[in-house]
Design a protein around this motif. Structure first.
Motif, PDB file in Angstrom:
ATOM      1  N   ARG A 123       0.809  -1.214   0.000  1.00 28.31           N
ATOM      2  CA  ARG A 123       0.000   0.000   0.000  1.00 28.31           C
ATOM      3  C   ARG A 123       0.845   1.268   0.000  1.00 28.31           C
ATOM      4  NH1 ARG A 123      -2.293   3.180   3.880  1.00 28.31           N
ATOM      5  NH2 ARG A 123      -4.270   4.190   3.299  1.00 28.31           N
ATOM      6  N   ASN A 124       2.118   1.127   0.350  1.00 28.92           N
ATOM      7  CA  ASN A 124       2.996   2.305   0.385  1.00 28.92           C
ATOM      8  C   ASN A 124       3.650   2.578  -0.971  1.00 28.92           C
ATOM      9  OD1 ASN A 124       4.573   0.003   0.490  1.00 28.92           O
ATOM     10  ND2 ASN A 124       6.160   0.934   1.783  1.00 28.92           N
ATOM     11  N   VAL A 125       3.156   1.933  -2.021  1.00 24.48           N
ATOM     12  CA  VAL A 125       3.616   2.222  -3.372  1.00 24.48           C
ATOM     13  C   VAL A 125       2.526   3.046  -4.064  1.00 24.48           C
ATOM     14  CG1 VAL A 125       4.273   1.269  -5.612  1.00 24.48           C
ATOM     15  CG2 VAL A 125       5.023   0.142  -3.504  1.00 24.48           C
ATOM     16  N   VAL A 126       2.915   4.217  -4.566  1.00 20.87           N
ATOM     17  CA  VAL A 126       1.971   5.165  -5.167  1.00 20.87           C
ATOM     18  C   VAL A 126       2.356   5.406  -6.614  1.00 20.87           C
ATOM     19  CG1 VAL A 126       0.993   7.488  -5.050  1.00 20.87           C
ATOM     20  CG2 VAL A 126       1.601   6.281  -2.939  1.00 20.87           C
ATOM     21  N   GLY A 127       1.370   5.312  -7.527  1.00 27.11           N
ATOM     22  CA  GLY A 127       1.607   5.575  -8.939  1.00 27.11           C
ATOM     23  C   GLY A 127       1.003   6.894  -9.389  1.00 27.11           C
ATOM     24  N   ILE A 128       1.120   7.175 -10.700  1.00 28.86           N
ATOM     25  CA  ILE A 128       0.640   8.457 -11.236  1.00 28.86           C
ATOM     26  C   ILE A 128      -0.323   8.242 -12.389  1.00 28.86           C
ATOM     27  CG2 ILE A 128       2.743   9.687 -10.592  1.00 28.86           C
ATOM     28  CD1 ILE A 128       3.387   9.702 -13.654  1.00 28.86           C
ATOM     29  N   MET A 129      -1.046   9.311 -12.658  1.00 30.97           N
ATOM     30  CA  MET A 129      -1.929   9.409 -13.808  1.00 30.97           C
ATOM     31  C   MET A 129      -1.881  10.862 -14.280  1.00 30.97           C
ATOM     32  SD  MET A 129      -5.656   9.702 -11.910  1.00 30.97           S
ATOM     33  CE  MET A 129      -6.381  10.738 -13.162  1.00 30.97           C
ATOM     34  N   LYS A 130      -2.439  11.137 -15.428  1.00 32.03           N
ATOM     35  CA  LYS A 130      -2.613  12.521 -15.893  1.00 32.03           C
ATOM     36  C   LYS A 130      -4.095  12.796 -15.918  1.00 32.03           C
ATOM     37  CE  LYS A 130      -1.093  15.807 -19.412  1.00 32.03           C
ATOM     38  NZ  LYS A 130      -0.547  16.719 -18.417  1.00 32.03           N
ATOM     39  N   TYR A 131      -4.492  13.891 -15.285  1.00 35.17           N
ATOM     40  CA  TYR A 131      -5.912  14.161 -15.063  1.00 35.17           C
ATOM     41  C   TYR A 131      -6.630  14.414 -16.376  1.00 35.17           C
ATOM     42  CZ  TYR A 131     -10.157  16.164 -13.113  1.00 35.17           C
ATOM     43  OH  TYR A 131     -11.463  16.417 -12.796  1.00 35.17           O
ATOM     44  N   GLY A 132      -7.888  13.936 -16.426  1.00 32.76           N
ATOM     45  CA  GLY A 132      -8.745  14.196 -17.568  1.00 32.76           C
ATOM     46  C   GLY A 132      -8.938  12.989 -18.445  1.00 32.76           C
ATOM     47  N   PRO A 133      -9.933  13.062 -19.335  1.00 33.53           N
ATOM     48  CA  PRO A 133     -10.181  11.952 -20.253  1.00 33.53           C
ATOM     49  C   PRO A 133      -9.044  11.813 -21.261  1.00 33.53           C
ATOM     50  CG  PRO A 133     -11.592  13.815 -20.795  1.00 33.53           C
ATOM     51  CD  PRO A 133     -10.911  14.155 -19.504  1.00 33.53           C
ATOM     52  N   VAL A 134      -8.854  10.581 -21.723  1.00 31.17           N
ATOM     53  CA  VAL A 134      -7.777  10.310 -22.674  1.00 31.17           C
ATOM     54  C   VAL A 134      -7.934  11.159 -23.929  1.00 31.17           C
ATOM     55  CG1 VAL A 134      -6.703   8.517 -24.101  1.00 31.17           C
ATOM     56  CG2 VAL A 134      -7.470   7.974 -21.772  1.00 31.17           C
ATOM     57  N   ALA A 135      -9.163  11.395 -24.322  1.00 35.85           N
ATOM     58  CA  ALA A 135      -9.407  12.162 -25.542  1.00 35.85           C
ATOM     59  C   ALA A 135      -8.917  13.597 -25.434  1.00 35.85           C
ATOM     60  CB  ALA A 135     -10.899  12.146 -25.868  1.00 35.85           C
ATOM     61  N   LYS A 136      -8.782  14.086 -24.206  1.00 31.43           N
ATOM     62  CA  LYS A 136      -8.315  15.462 -23.986  1.00 31.43           C
ATOM     63  C   LYS A 136      -6.913  15.508 -23.401  1.00 31.43           C
ATOM     64  CE  LYS A 136     -12.912  17.485 -23.417  1.00 31.43           C
ATOM     65  NZ  LYS A 136     -13.785  18.321 -22.544  1.00 31.43           N
ATOM     66  N   GLY A 137      -6.162  14.446 -23.579  1.00 34.83           N
ATOM     67  CA  GLY A 137      -4.777  14.439 -23.147  1.00 34.83           C
ATOM     68  C   GLY A 137      -4.532  13.759 -21.820  1.00 34.83           C
ATOM     69  N   GLY A 138      -5.559  13.229 -21.180  1.00 37.27           N
ATOM     70  CA  GLY A 138      -5.359  12.538 -19.921  1.00 37.27           C
ATOM     71  C   GLY A 138      -4.687  11.186 -20.121  1.00 37.27           C
TER      72      GLY A 138
END
Length: 641
Positions: A123-138
């Motif tokens: 649980r102490n491993v944290v990943g990332i994402m890019k905010y927003g829908p994929v169609a708008k660059g997420g």
């Protein structure tokens, strides 16, 4: 209306008006956002200058994937197996939390199951994402973490100048709220300290982490004007500076070269710094002086995590700001101070010193407030100060120029150069709202006139008359000026002069000196007349005699005339008596004594100051034209020498 005109013409009123105009202008320009780039640069500079605590070391270690590391692993993006291996080796060193700044929205075989199992079980491993829908660059999170609390977005807020100065806690689209990567990592680390994210009990609209409340950044906070502050933003102020975190490479992890103390119970951030990946942002860095440079995304995440952890544990709040009214008052206040200071400036070097001193004071106060946690508008304050100071100085210089021109126009033709200089140096005593101030003075007035001038003038041609008259006037004017007199006016062949203007005399001794100088002047005029008589006979010009009347007393002194023609003069009973003494019995030659070419009559008021210095012949009480009361007159009889 008179009161309004007086107020409008005063320097204080002009200063107040300039303060309001300059202050309002600067506030208006600032409201348009035109000063925002300069103010943000000043903020960066303040961060660089601000003293930093030397005893704080953020519990953060960076693990970077370099260009050389990619060449060694011979694969990019890293496969799930490679990423899982690096993460497992780091977990073996007992970090408190690991954040990997590497997108993993799609499986990259081999090792996908291995990667999923590792992040699910830790649980102490944290990943990332890019905010927003994929169609708008997420960019979506790793599928295994999609519904978990082990994911945070990596989005950055970039200012108009391309620099990162703001961090994010949350973003939302009206349906879903997402947390930032830095916030999730920081909170995971603070869990072991019993610290979480809660609403502030005193300010429910703000969030509190440990000992610090983070109010949401508003669109017009600090130097920002209508900034996009959607989500929950906070100002990056790097209380310990942009720190140089302990940094190792992925190769060091694989080769077992990282000491356990560099990882144990710390925050470990794994990210890419290879040029080819282009995960870089521009920001002002402060660890080695102030400069703008590119910073890898993983390093920037580290700075944000460090600020949150530092604030939560040590109680270092974000910068605070005045509201719009407070900032406007601060700006207008400096404009007012600039206007007041402009009244005190006496020259170019004085202006430079005062201007520099004001800028230094503003900078010092702003930095002092910055150290205390307040961000005050420095650039607008300096603009208001400098603008008001410059305008008020220009106004004062122009006003003094006009006053000097007025002094020169009124006095210079009628006084000696040294008297004119003294008048200018003390002209502030003479002026009131740009005009010569009327004042009651005790002076000695001298009138002189040529006896029999009219018949002579009628018998001479104009050119010869003017040559003769100018020679006489030049000689008499020089004598008057040499004795400290101020020429008041010329009346054909007559001259009026004042002794004791334009400044009030402080005591009786000074008044006595004026009376003595006036009589000495009259005696000198008689000697000059004797010399001129001889020249007139040589040129076959008519020889004339001179009448002089002198009286000491109170007069009203001031400027008389219009803007096109102005003169400094005296009026009053003393002036009238001197004029009447000069013209006394002018139709009678018996008024002259013997062969003397000059007759000097003085009033009783002058006699009391000069008695004993010259022989005086008492003429008794005399009735003069235009006065009901008689006056006591005396003739001055100079010695033959």
């Amino acid at each position: 209306m008179r009161w309004l005109r007086q107020c409008w013409s005063s320097s204080i009123t002009w200063g107040l008006a300039m303060s309001l105009v300059i202050g309002a202008l600067v506030v208006g320009v600032r409201t348009k956002g035109w000063l925002e780039p300069l103010e943000l640069a000043a903020y960066d500079l303040s961060l660089a200058i601000e003293p930093k605590p030397s005893d704080y070391a953020p519990p953060i270690t960076l693990i970077t994937i370099t260009e050389a590391g990619i060449q060694r692993l011979r694969h990019w993006p890293l496969t799930d197996a490679m990423l899982a291996t690096v993460l497992q080796l780091l977990l073996d060193l007992s970090p408190r939390v690991i954040g990997f700044d590497i997108y993993r929205d799609l499986p990259i075989p081999p090792g996908h199951a291995q990667f999923n199992a590792l992040v699910r079980e830790n649980r102490n491993v944290v990943g990332i994402m890019k905010y927003g829908p994929v169609a708008k660059g997420g960019i979506a999170p790793p599928p295994v973490l999609k519904e978990s609390d082990q994911i945070g977005f990596s989005d950055m807020v970039v200012d108009a100048d391309g620099l990162v100065r703001r961090g994010l806690f949350f973003l939302d689209d009206g349906h879903t709220i997402s947390s930032s990567f830095a916030l999730v990592v920081a909170l995971r680390y603070l869990e072991d300290e019993g610290i979480g994210l809660v609403p502030d009990p005193l300010v429910p609209t703000s969030l509190k982490i440990g000992r610090t409340t983070f109010p949401p950044l508003e669109p017009n906070d600090g130097a920002y004007v209508e900034a996009d502050t959607r989500g929950y933003q906070f100002l990056l102020d790097f209380p310990h500076g942009t720190f140089m975190f302990p940094t190792y490479t992925a190769e060091d992890v694989l080769d077992g070269k990282i000491p356990m103390e560099a990882i144990r119970d710390r925050i470990v951030l794994l990210g890419v710094v290879a040029e080819g990946v282009k995960d870089y942002f521009w920001m002002a860095t402060h660890h080695d002086g102030w400069r703008v440079q590119r910073v890898a995304g993983v390093k920037l995440h580290g700075d944000m995590v460090s600020q949150i952890v530092h604030a939560a544990l040590l109680g270092n709040p974000p910068r605070r700001f005045w509201d719009d009214r407070g900032e406007s008052s601060w700006i207008i206040g400096w404009a007012a101070l600039g206007s007041v200071s402009g009244l005190l400036v006496g020259g170019i070097w004085s202006f430079i010193a005062v201007a520099f001193g004001g800028f230094l004071l503003i900078g010092t106060l702003v930095l002092w407030a910055f150290v205390l946690g307040w961000w005050l508008p420095s650039v607008p304050a300096m603009l208001a100060w400098g603008g008001a100071l410059s305008l008020m100085t220009a106004y004062k210089v122009n006003k003094e120029k006009r006053e000097r021109q007025l002094v020169e126009r009124v006095f210079s033709p009628y006084v000696a150069p040294e008297v004119a200089q003294a008048i200018w140096l003390n002209c502030k005593q003479l002026f009131d709202r740009g005009r010569l101030r009327p004042q009651m003075l005790v002076v000695t007035v001298l009138f002189c006139d040529l006896e029999g001038f009219t018949p002579v003038a009628e018998s001479m041609d104009p050119e010869r008359l003017m040559e003769w008259l100018n020679a006489y006037m030049d000689e008499m004017t020089k004598v008057i000026m040499d004795h400290g007199g101020v020429i008041d006016d010329y009346y054909g062949d007559a001259i009026k002069a004042n002794f004791g203007v334009p400044f009030p005399r402080a005591n009786e001794m000074a008044i006595r000196d004026d009376a003595i100088n006036a009589v000495r002047c009259a005696v000198a005029m008689e000697r000059a007349m004797n010399d001129m008589q001889a020249r007139w006979w040589e040129n076959q010009w008519s020889a004339l005699r001179l009448r002089i009347g002198i009286c000491t007393g109170s007069v009203m002194a001031g400027s008389l005339g219009s803007a096109w023609r102005l003169k400094y003069t005296t009026v009053g009973d003393t002036v009238n008596i001197a004029a009447r003494l000069e013209s006394l019995h002018k139709e009678s030659q018996a008024s002259f004594s013997g062969e003397r070419v000059c007759r000097i009559l003085i009033a009783e008021s002058t006699k009391r100051y000069v008695e004993g210095l010259w022989s005086l012949y008492d003429l008794g009480e005399i009735q003069v034209k235009g006065k009901q009361q008689v006056i006591h007159a005396y003739r001055v009889v100079p010695s033959a020498g």
